[in-house]
Design a protein around this motif. Structure first.
Motif, PDB file in Angstrom:
ATOM      1  N   TYR A  89       0.857  -1.192   0.000  1.00 48.44           N
ATOM      2  CA  TYR A  89       0.000   0.000   0.000  1.00 48.44           C
ATOM      3  C   TYR A  89       0.888   1.236   0.000  1.00 48.44           C
ATOM      4  N   ALA A  92      -6.213  -1.243  -9.993  1.00 50.09           N
ATOM      5  CA  ALA A  92      -7.411  -0.416  -9.823  1.00 50.09           C
ATOM      6  C   ALA A  92      -8.480  -0.793 -10.838  1.00 50.09           C
ATOM      7  N   ASP A 122      -1.554   7.004  -0.572  1.00 53.99           N
ATOM      8  CA  ASP A 122      -2.955   6.617  -0.404  1.00 53.99           C
ATOM      9  C   ASP A 122      -3.362   6.614   1.070  1.00 53.99           C
ATOM     10  N   ASP A 158       2.678   4.915  -7.885  1.00 56.54           N
ATOM     11  CA  ASP A 158       1.219   4.859  -7.873  1.00 56.54           C
ATOM     12  C   ASP A 158       0.806   3.388  -7.855  1.00 56.54           C
ATOM     13  N   HIS A 212      -4.213  10.110   1.822  1.00 52.38           N
ATOM     14  CA  HIS A 212      -5.557  10.431   1.321  1.00 52.38           C
ATOM     15  C   HIS A 212      -6.615  10.010   2.330  1.00 52.38           C
ATOM     16  N   TRP A 213      -6.511   8.772   2.814  1.00 57.85           N
ATOM     17  CA  TRP A 213      -7.507   8.275   3.757  1.00 57.85           C
ATOM     18  C   TRP A 213      -7.399   8.966   5.111  1.00 57.85           C
ATOM     19  N   ARG A 236     -11.500   3.472  -4.514  1.00 54.35           N
ATOM     20  CA  ARG A 236     -10.696   2.943  -5.622  1.00 54.35           C
ATOM     21  C   ARG A 236      -9.200   3.075  -5.386  1.00 54.35           C
ATOM     22  N   ARG A 237      -8.786   2.825  -4.166  1.00 53.93           N
ATOM     23  CA  ARG A 237      -7.363   2.806  -3.803  1.00 53.93           C
ATOM     24  C   ARG A 237      -7.104   1.485  -3.079  1.00 53.93           C
ATOM     25  N   GLY A 256      -2.052   1.961  -7.307  1.00 54.63           N
ATOM     26  CA  GLY A 256      -3.284   1.656  -8.036  1.00 54.63           C
ATOM     27  C   GLY A 256      -3.065   1.468  -9.518  1.00 54.63           C
ATOM     28  N   ASP A 257      -2.038   2.114 -10.051  1.00 58.72           N
ATOM     29  CA  ASP A 257      -1.744   2.037 -11.487  1.00 58.72           C
ATOM     30  C   ASP A 257      -0.843   0.859 -11.832  1.00 58.72           C
TER      31      ASP A 257
END
Length: 228
Positions: A73, A184, A77, A104, A80-81, A151-152, A106-107
């Motif tokens: 992780y 993602a 991110d 990234d 963000h959370w 979406r993470r 997720g990417d």
């Protein structure tokens, strides 16, 4: 550009109210350790647990094993959370084994390969799907739905070549497939955007074994002629 391994996180088995393990155990409470930590393929699900030495998996029927040997992780991110939840989030709090910076997550495409440190070689297999244990651990009402909407998901990896890792190690992407199926993308296909499902199979055999089976079914169903 290469990323950085901020922390290596391992957990001890503890009891939990919501877990699929018969003994009521979970290893989601992961804490940073100094390292070096040996990482290797743990064996198939149900037999093998975590890929990190010293890391506990409580419910080996649904977690761990070769296709989910390492959970990653991004610190970005987590930040963000932290903003969304209004509370600080420490490295490892999402149950991740590796907390990264500068990539990234997720990417990351399914089948993408990372070299971490000098020896360890990982291959991305799937996104994390949130469960009741995760929600109970965080203590956030409606967390499963909220995490899905964010979406993470973070990424699971298998171990292609074992090796020791420590905080501060360099993360280098050594192979990136040319298909569109990022973790993602696969997450969205499974949770909320079924129109994407037939395209998940483009990731091929690099997919987590169970996800590969589902993706094959989705692709076959999409190829069937519709009745008029």
């Amino acid at each position: 550009m290469p990323g950085t391994l901020l922390s290596v996180n391992v957990g001890r088995a503890t009891t939990a109210a919501k877990t699929g393990a018969p003994e009521g155990l979970t290893g989601i409470d992961k804490r940073p350790v100094e390292g070096p930590v040996a990482v290797s393929a743990p064996g198939p699900r149900g037999v093998g647990g975590s890929g990190l030495a010293g890391d506990a998996i409580g419910d080996t029927r649904h977690h761990g094993g070769d296709d989910q040997a390492v959970y990653v992780y991004a610190r970005e991110d987590l930040e963000h959370w932290a903003g969304e939840l209004g509370r600080p989030l420490t490295n490892g709090v999402f149950g991740e084994n590796l907390t990264t910076e500068g990539i990234d997550v997720g990417d990351v495409r399914v089948g993408e390969q990372w070299r971490v440190g000098a020896e360890l070689l990982l291959e991305a297999t799937s996104p994390r799907i949130p469960c009741a244990t995760f929600a109970d651990w965080l203590g956030e009402r409606g967390w499963v739905k909220r995490f899905a909407g964010g979406r993470r998901p973070g990424a699971y990896f298998r171990v292609l070549r074992p090796g020791p890792i420590s905080p501060g190690d360099r993360i280098e992407v050594v192979h990136r497939p040319d298909h569109e199926v990022s973790v993602a993308f696969a997450f969205r296909a499974q949770l909320g955007e079924p129109e994407l499902r037939p395209r998940v199979l483009a990731a091929g055999a690099a997919l987590h074994g169970e996800l590969f089976a589902r993706a094959t079914e989705w692709a076959e169903a999409a190829a069937e002629p519709t009745e008029r």
